[in-house]
Structures are given as C-alpha cells and as structure tokens.
Design a protein around this motif. Structure first.
Motif: not given
Length: 75
Positions: A20-47
């Motif tokens: 699985v490409p690196k970008y896709e692995q990261l996108a999937n993991q960021f998406g999971e963090l958003i779904r788990k509310n570790v990153i709030q939807k509408g919040g800031f992603l890391p720069s």
C-alpha cells in the motif's frame, strides 16, 4: 509542537513491507484518528513541514495523503 500532535505522530506508522503506498497508509491512519476523535473533524491537521519531519516522509507523500482525505470527504 502541540501536545495533541505528539499523540498523532506516535499513532502513525508506515509499513514499508505492505504493498500500500505510503500516502494511502497515512490517509487511512489520519482518517481513523478523525473517526476516533483524536483529531476533531474540522480541526487542524499537523502542518506539512512538521509532519514531514516527524514522520520522515517527503512533502509530496504528505500532500498526497491530505488530498486523499479531501477526496474521500474526511476533511
């Protein structure tokens, strides 16, 4: 660096052994963090610069991951 970003970076792992490409692995993991509310939807992603440094990935890889999240409607 924000405390929350430290938690985010510690949660993200790229596995070079899976086809699985690196970008896709990261996108999937960021998406999971958003779904788990570790990153709030509408919040800031890391720069891009701080994330590239912490995750040891290229800017292109991280930009592709963020674009994938946009494409899927996650962000």
């Amino acid at each position: 660096m924000r405390k929350n970003h430290r938690v985010i970076f510690e949660s993200l792992k790229i596995d070079p052994l899976i086809p699985v490409p690196k970008y896709e692995q990261l996108a999937n993991q960021f998406g999971e963090l958003i779904r788990k509310n570790v990153i709030q939807k509408g919040g800031f992603l890391p720069s891009i610069n701080s994330a590239c440094k912490e995750l040891v990935v290229s800017r292109d890889t991280l930009i592709a991951a963020y674009k994938e999240l946009q494409r899927k409607g996650v962000i």
